[in-house]
Design a protein around this motif. Sequence first.
Motif: not given
Length: 244
Positions: A46-57, A99-105
Motif C-alpha cells: 500500500s505504501i509503494y509497489w511495482k512488479p519489478t520488486i519484492i518486499w522482504v520484511v 524491510a527492504h526490497f529485492e528484484w523479482n527474478e
Amino acid sequence: MQYENKVEFEVSGDYALFSDPITRVGGEKCSYQVPTYEAVKGILHSIYWKPTIIWVVDKVRIMNRIQTEVKGIRPIKYNGGNDLSFYTYLKDCRYQVQAHFEWNENRPELKQDRNEHKHYQIALRMIERGGRRDIFLGTRECQGYVKPCKFGEGEGAYDDTEELAFGLMYHGITYADEAYDDAAKEHMTVRLWNPVMKKGVIDFIRPEECTMTKQVRPMKAKPFGKDQNNFIGLGEFKELGEVT
C-alpha cells in the motif's frame, strides 16, 4: 545483513485483525497477538509497489501492550442477509517495521526497470506521505497510519521481556510470480512458522526458509510486457534512458 534499500517506518491504528485467511470465510474471527509477515507486506504494497520488486520484511517491533477487544459484528452472508458474529480485535496498535526490497527474478521482462535508486527514493517519499493507498492493519475495517521512524528508537512495552513465543502462526502466501523454486511457480502456497519475540522485536524468517508449507491451488504468473498491453509506466524511456 544490511541493505542500502532498507526502509523503516511506524504504523499505528486503533484496531487490528491479523489472522489466517482460511479462518475469514465466516463465523467468529480472532486476531493473532502480533502482525503476520503477509499483513506487513500488504502494508508495504500500500505504501509503494511495482512488479519489478519484492518486499522482504526483516523485523517488527511491538511498541504498545498487546490487548484485545471483542466487538459484535453483523457481517453479510454469502447467500444473502446478515449474521451476528463476535470478532476479537487487537486495540491501540503501534509497530515499528524494518524491510527492504529485492528484484523479482521471475520478471525478466521488467529487467530494464531495475533502478534501485529510483524505487528506493519513491518508497521513502511514499512513507513520508503516508502511503500511496489506504493502509489497513490486517482487514479493511482496521485503518492504519504510516510515518517515518528510526527502528529501535523510543520506548516499547516489551523492551524488558527476554523472550515470548506465539506458537504456530500463518506466515504468508507465496504467489506464482514471487516463487523461489520451480514447484512453487505452479501453485499458490501457504506458509506457516513459529515466531518468537525477543525484547519486543520479531525477526521474520524469509519466505523460502519456511519449512511448513501447503499448496492451495494451481496458479500461473501474470505476464507483463508491451505485447500484453499492461506495460504502462514500466517501459517508457526518457532521453537519458531512465524508466519512468
